[in-house]
Design a protein around this motif. Structure first.
Motif, mmCIF file in Angstrom:
data_model
loop_
_atom_site.group_PDB
_atom_site.id
_atom_site.type_symbol
_atom_site.label_atom_id
_atom_site.label_comp_id
_atom_site.label_asym_id
_atom_site.label_seq_id
_atom_site.Cartn_x
_atom_site.Cartn_y
_atom_site.Cartn_z
ATOM 1 N N ARG A 297 0.826 -1.207 0.000
ATOM 2 C CA ARG A 297 0.000 0.000 0.000
ATOM 3 C C ARG A 297 0.857 1.253 0.000
ATOM 4 O O ARG A 297 0.550 2.218 -0.698
ATOM 5 C CB ARG A 297 -0.955 -0.030 1.197
ATOM 6 C CG ARG A 297 -2.110 -0.983 0.973
ATOM 7 C CD ARG A 297 -2.998 -1.171 2.175
ATOM 8 N NE ARG A 297 -4.147 -1.990 1.791
ATOM 9 C CZ ARG A 297 -5.034 -2.488 2.638
ATOM 10 N NH1 ARG A 297 -4.906 -2.257 3.935
ATOM 11 N NH2 ARG A 297 -6.045 -3.215 2.206
ATOM 12 N N LYS A 398 -1.458 5.595 0.965
ATOM 13 C CA LYS A 398 -1.913 4.889 -0.230
ATOM 14 C C LYS A 398 -2.937 5.713 -0.998
ATOM 15 O O LYS A 398 -2.832 5.903 -2.214
ATOM 16 C CB LYS A 398 -2.487 3.530 0.156
ATOM 17 C CG LYS A 398 -2.695 2.568 -1.012
ATOM 18 C CD LYS A 398 -3.975 2.800 -1.783
ATOM 19 C CE LYS A 398 -4.152 1.810 -2.907
ATOM 20 N NZ LYS A 398 -5.366 2.033 -3.706
ATOM 21 N N GLN A 447 -9.512 2.259 1.903
ATOM 22 C CA GLN A 447 -8.489 2.901 2.735
ATOM 23 C C GLN A 447 -9.118 3.953 3.644
ATOM 24 O O GLN A 447 -8.746 4.078 4.826
ATOM 25 C CB GLN A 447 -7.431 3.573 1.848
ATOM 26 C CG GLN A 447 -6.735 2.656 0.866
ATOM 27 C CD GLN A 447 -6.065 1.478 1.520
ATOM 28 O OE1 GLN A 447 -5.403 1.613 2.531
ATOM 29 N NE2 GLN A 447 -6.263 0.305 0.943
#
Length: 591
Positions: A297, A398, A447
């Motif tokens: 990530r 990320k 995320q």
């Protein structure tokens, strides 16, 4: 054809001046005898040559040709095999690897600079070794000593490659739905059966062997994500002495035909009773795999920065040369038929946005890498503090890197006007290549949910307060000058205020976290970049007399960030406080 030149001056500025990496390395025993300023600079210099001279020239041709599939055999584009052979001769795959198994043991703070160069030069090529590096991390952290001794040295050398096999056709982000099976055998191995999709480098012609890390279920596995185990499944079986044996019962069924990263082989993989070996404990494979996924990530976030840097370099050069119209207020180049477009305020807006976001991202990736180094090599309270920050900031790295990376690549394309839409200039490829980074390794929406739901709301904001507390300590520390301190403080107070509001409101509104998570992550990202820009500006202000061109540019870019980009947090604040109701009022059948 576009060229790429690694921004070494800026990388050294971030490493040595902003974060004083040499002082950190000197006080951590595991790094003190491994790396210093001279070593780091030498590595960066060589990395710049490798990426600029070896990999960047293959970027467009690799995109034009793409990877090929023929009856299960995958071939990479012309020049990739030769470039990969040269690449691994330099030991680049194992740059940050464990020295006990053949890695070079370099700190993550240095490795992220190299990763950015790689993604700027050739994102498709980079993915082959990026997955291998993540595979090494998972093995080093969770595999038995026998497996580590057998596989890690050949992975670090680049002789073999690694993959990550999670996704199935019916199970994307919800890994609890996966169906791949693992049947125990009498010899302690397992028979792995099932299909995986979107497997980067699942088959290729660069390495002698490929080691697949596969998530699968044992016969007694409980339902859901808590019933997943992790297995190492080699393409070719490996004897105890490391020699390759028979082909394992696995195959590449096809390649995906993609929007971008076309030279990266994205494979459909079939496992038909393939021999595999358990990594870690049964039913705890997802935790082991997340060791790799968290690395990936950050790496994929850096893909956003790298593509943005390449786009900025192209757009900057074009804007200085392209003659169109006259600048407001009078001609800048009266001897020419028109002024360079860099004189036009709207073009400058786009270039400065790219520059501010990319340089802010570079500083933030180095900051996150610093926390990773502290979490790995320091002790006790410092280690725990760093671990908490890594957990908090990884989803931001990320998602925010890749969201702003796409924004920057689109700006770069726009600077070129119609030429930006034409293949030969390279800008449209960067837009296509960077787009996937918002999707794979957990979509940016996932995320955002991780950040707000798990890292902020679930723990009452403890990790958030650790980060904002560090910023406040920076602002309170005695110094001759703290440029933009008032604006940074206001931004931190805004982040704290909206976070407190969310913690309170989430108890009454179960849909709130899901509804506003993306907006919250973006607000957090802009505040984090403000912290980075305040730190860079403080160094630049103190050093300006030594190099007016470089440090003056830093201060001007910081001024642009604080006045033109940071104010985006106010609209994000308003959107967050609007809550979930506007998203839920429309009935499902009216979409």
């Amino acid at each position: 054809m576009p060229e790429y030149h690694a921004p070494l001056r800026d990388m050294r500025f971030v490493l040595h001046e902003v974060f004083a990496a040499d002082k950190l390395w000197a006080r951590l025993p595991a790094l003190a005898e491994t790396v210093d300023t001279e070593t780091a600079d030498a590595i960066l210099e060589e990395a710049a040559k490798v990426t600029g001279e070896l990999l960047a020239p293959l970027n467009r041709s690799g995109d034009e040709e793409g990877a090929h599939w023929n009856d299960g055999v995958v071939s990479t584009p012309a020049g990739f095999r030769e470039a990969y052979a040269t690449y691994i001769e330099g030991g680049w795959v194992g740059l940050a690897g464990n020295p006990a198994y053949g890695g070079l043991g370099m700190p993550k703070m240095l490795a992220v600079q190299f990763e950015e160069m790689l993604y700027s030069a050739n994102a498709s090529f980079t993915l082959y070794s990026a997955l291998t590096s993540g595979c090494c991390l998972a093995l080093d952290a969770h595999a038995s000593e026998e497996l580590k001794q057998l596989y890690l040295p050949r992975l670090y050398s680049g002789e073999w490659a690694g993959t990550m096999c999670l996704t199935e056709a019916h199970a994307g982000s919800d890994l609890g739905l996966l169906r791949t099976r693992a049947e125990p055998r009498a010899d302690g191995s397992y028979a792995i059966s099932g299909g995986k999709i979107f497997i980067t480098g699942g088959e290729q012609d660069l390495t002698a062997n490929i080691l697949h890390l596969v998530l699968a279920r044992l016969p007694d596995a409980p339902a859901g994500s808590k019933g997943i185990s992790l297995f190492l499944v080699p393409k070719f079986l490996v004897a105890p002495n490391g020699e390759l044996g028979a082909r394992n019962a696995l195959s590449c069924g096809s390649l995906e035909h993609k929007m971008g990263i076309k030279a990266s082989a994205t494979c459909v993989m079939n496992f038909d009773g393939a021999t595999g070996y358990l990594i870690g404990e049964p039913h705890k494979g997802l935790a082991a795999m997340f060791t790799m996924m968290n690395y990936e990530r950050l790496s994929i976030g850096i893909q956003g920065i790298g593509c943005a840097e390449a786009s900025y370099q192209n757009a900057r050069a074009y804007a200085r040369e392209r003659l169109q119209g006259r600048a407001p207020g009078g001609a800048r180049a009266p001897q020419k038929s028109a002024d360079p477009i860099v004189a036009h305020p709207d073009v400058r807006r786009m270039l400065l946005t790219m520059k501010a976001l990319t340089e802010g991202g570079r500083a933030f990736s180095t900051y996150v890498a610093q926390q990773l180094d502290l979490a790995k090599y320091s002790e006790d309270d410092e280690r725990r503090h760093a671990e908490a920050l890594v957990a908090l900031l990884t989803p931001i790295a990320k998602a925010f890197f890749t969201d702003t990376g796409l924004e920057s690549c689109i700006h770069g394309q726009q600077v070129f006007g119609g030429h930006g839409y034409i293949r030969e200039w390279g800008q449209e490829q960067l837009v296509r290549d960077v787009r996937i980074a918002q999707i794979y390794e957990g979509t940016n929406g996932i995320q955002a949910l991780d950040l707000l739901g798990r890292k902020v709301v679930a723990n009452g904001g403890d990790a958030l307060h650790a980060f904002t507390g560090e910023i406040r300590a920076f602002l309170d520390a005695p110094a001759a000058s703290r440029p933009f301190a008032d604006r940074l403080l206001a931004a931190v107070e805004n982040l704290e205020s909206v976070s407190a509001w969310l913690l309170e409101q989430a108890e009454q509104d179960p849909a709130l976290v899901n509804a506003v998570a993306v907006d919250y992550l973006n607000l957090f990202g802009y505040v984090a970049y403000a912290y980075m820009w305040a730190r860079m500006a403080a160094v630049a202000q103190a050093s300006r007399d030594n190099d007016e061109a470089f440090y003056g540019a830093k201060l001007a870019t910081a001024q642009f960030y604080f006045t033109k980009l940071l104010p985006r947090i106010h609209s994000l604040d308003a959107v967050i406080r609007a809550g979930s109701a506007p998203l839920l009022e429309l009935a499902d059948d009216r979409f």
